[in-house]
Design an enzyme around this catalytic site. Sequence first.
Site, PDB file in Angstrom:
ATOM      1  N   HIS A   1      -7.102  -4.554  10.117  1.00  0.00           N
ATOM      2  CA  HIS A   1      -6.817  -4.262   8.714  1.00  0.00           C
ATOM      3  C   HIS A   1      -5.506  -4.911   8.274  1.00  0.00           C
ATOM      4  O   HIS A   1      -4.588  -5.092   9.070  1.00  0.00           O
ATOM      5  CB  HIS A   1      -6.874  -2.761   8.399  1.00  0.00           C
TER       6      HIS A   1
ATOM      7  N   ASP B   1       0.817  -1.207   0.000  1.00  0.00           N
ATOM      8  CA  ASP B   1       0.000   0.000   0.000  1.00  0.00           C
ATOM      9  C   ASP B   1       0.853   1.261   0.000  1.00  0.00           C
ATOM     10  O   ASP B   1       2.069   1.208   0.182  1.00  0.00           O
ATOM     11  CB  ASP B   1      -0.958  -0.004   1.203  1.00  0.00           C
TER      12      ASP B   1
ATOM     13  N   ASN C   1      -7.495  -2.755  14.209  1.00  0.00           N
ATOM     14  CA  ASN C   1      -8.884  -3.085  13.861  1.00  0.00           C
ATOM     15  C   ASN C   1      -8.945  -4.265  12.892  1.00  0.00           C
ATOM     16  O   ASN C   1      -9.971  -4.531  12.291  1.00  0.00           O
ATOM     17  CB  ASN C   1      -9.604  -1.859  13.276  1.00  0.00           C
TER      18      ASN C   1
ATOM     19  N   GLU D   1      -9.660  -1.828   5.294  1.00  0.00           N
ATOM     20  CA  GLU D   1     -10.299  -1.526   6.562  1.00  0.00           C
ATOM     21  C   GLU D   1     -11.542  -2.402   6.764  1.00  0.00           C
ATOM     22  O   GLU D   1     -12.063  -2.967   5.801  1.00  0.00           O
ATOM     23  CB  GLU D   1     -10.722  -0.049   6.563  1.00  0.00           C
TER      24      GLU D   1
HETATM   25  C1  GLP Z   1      -0.428   0.534   8.600  1.00  0.00           C
HETATM   26  C2  GLP Z   1      -0.117  -0.266   7.347  1.00  0.00           C
HETATM   27  C3  GLP Z   1      -0.347  -1.746   7.554  1.00  0.00           C
HETATM   28  C4  GLP Z   1       0.304  -2.175   8.851  1.00  0.00           C
HETATM   29  C5  GLP Z   1      -0.343  -1.478   9.991  1.00  0.00           C
HETATM   30  C6  GLP Z   1       0.170  -1.901  11.364  1.00  0.00           C
HETATM   31  O1  GLP Z   1      -1.730   0.950   8.670  1.00  0.00           O
HETATM   32  N1  GLP Z   1      -0.868   0.147   6.202  1.00  0.00           N
HETATM   33  O2  GLP Z   1       0.157  -2.458   6.446  1.00  0.00           O
HETATM   34  O3  GLP Z   1       0.202  -3.568   8.999  1.00  0.00           O
HETATM   35  O4  GLP Z   1      -0.087  -0.093   9.825  1.00  0.00           O
HETATM   36  O5  GLP Z   1       1.328  -1.203  11.692  1.00  0.00           O
HETATM   37  P1  GLP Z   1       2.255  -1.506  12.922  1.00  0.00           P
HETATM   38  O6  GLP Z   1       3.082  -2.681  12.525  1.00  0.00           O
HETATM   39  O7  GLP Z   1       3.070  -0.267  13.067  1.00  0.00           O
HETATM   40  O8  GLP Z   1       1.391  -1.783  14.088  1.00  0.00           O
END
Ligand code: GLP
Length: 242
Positions: A138, A67, A136, A143
């Site tokens: 995702h 993404d 959440n 989402e």
């Molecule tokens: C972002 C990214 C996700 C990632 C998520 C969790 O929203 N788009 O791909 O998995 O954060 O991030 P973290 O690993 O910092 O908790």
Amino acid sequence: MKLVVADSYEDMSRKAADLFAALLEEQPTCVLGLATGTTPIGLYDCLVDDCKRGALSFADAQTFNLDEYRGLAPDHPQSYHYFMRTHLFDRVDIDLSRTHVPDGANPDGQAACDAYERAIEQAGGIDLQLLGLGHNGHVGFNEPADSFPVCTHSVTLTQSTIDANSRLFDSADEVPREAYTMGIGTIMKARKIVLVASGQGKAQIVHDAFFGPVTPQVPASVLQLHRDVTVVVDREAGSLCA
Ligand code: GLP
């Protein structure tokens, strides 16, 4: 689904990195799906170390990131392009022209997302996809929703994701409201998937995603239906999975 509960964040990172290292050794021309977020940073550090001591090479591999924020240029410090260069691409022997991140600088979401989906297909699909996990549920920026999005698409971020990701920006106002992300269908087409999660704050969602019902309200739960998923968590994130 295989659940691996590691002793610590470092152990989680090493165990997940080993799955990437093994594939790169066995199939140097593999197509890797990569993720951002704080969780995979340790994994990337392990791969950088392996590469520096000559134990693996990215020279013939291709990568596709999950993404990117819409509206951020690749050189913007909070863009996922920039993140990947900082944490992996500029530290290993990868050919930058073989790395792909959705084009957040293209305001035409449909064109940017269609081109990305096509590029993945033209590369022959993803051999091993890395995923993190949002609080959440995702994955990428898919989402919670009423259905599972199929292809790479444009999304409006939820307030909880904006709040969670604001820690990496000067203020929540600076977090882009939209992003381009692989769809759940894109992710599910990967031949293998590795998801990493760390810390007590992820314990409930790890439980709900992998031991609760499969529902688009918890996007990661769909991974229960994939035939080759390894979930690597540290002790805290795995604490509710008896
Ligand atoms: C972002 C990214 C996700 C990632 C998520 C969790 O929203 N788009 O791909 O998995 O954060 O991030 P973290 O690993 O910092 O908790």
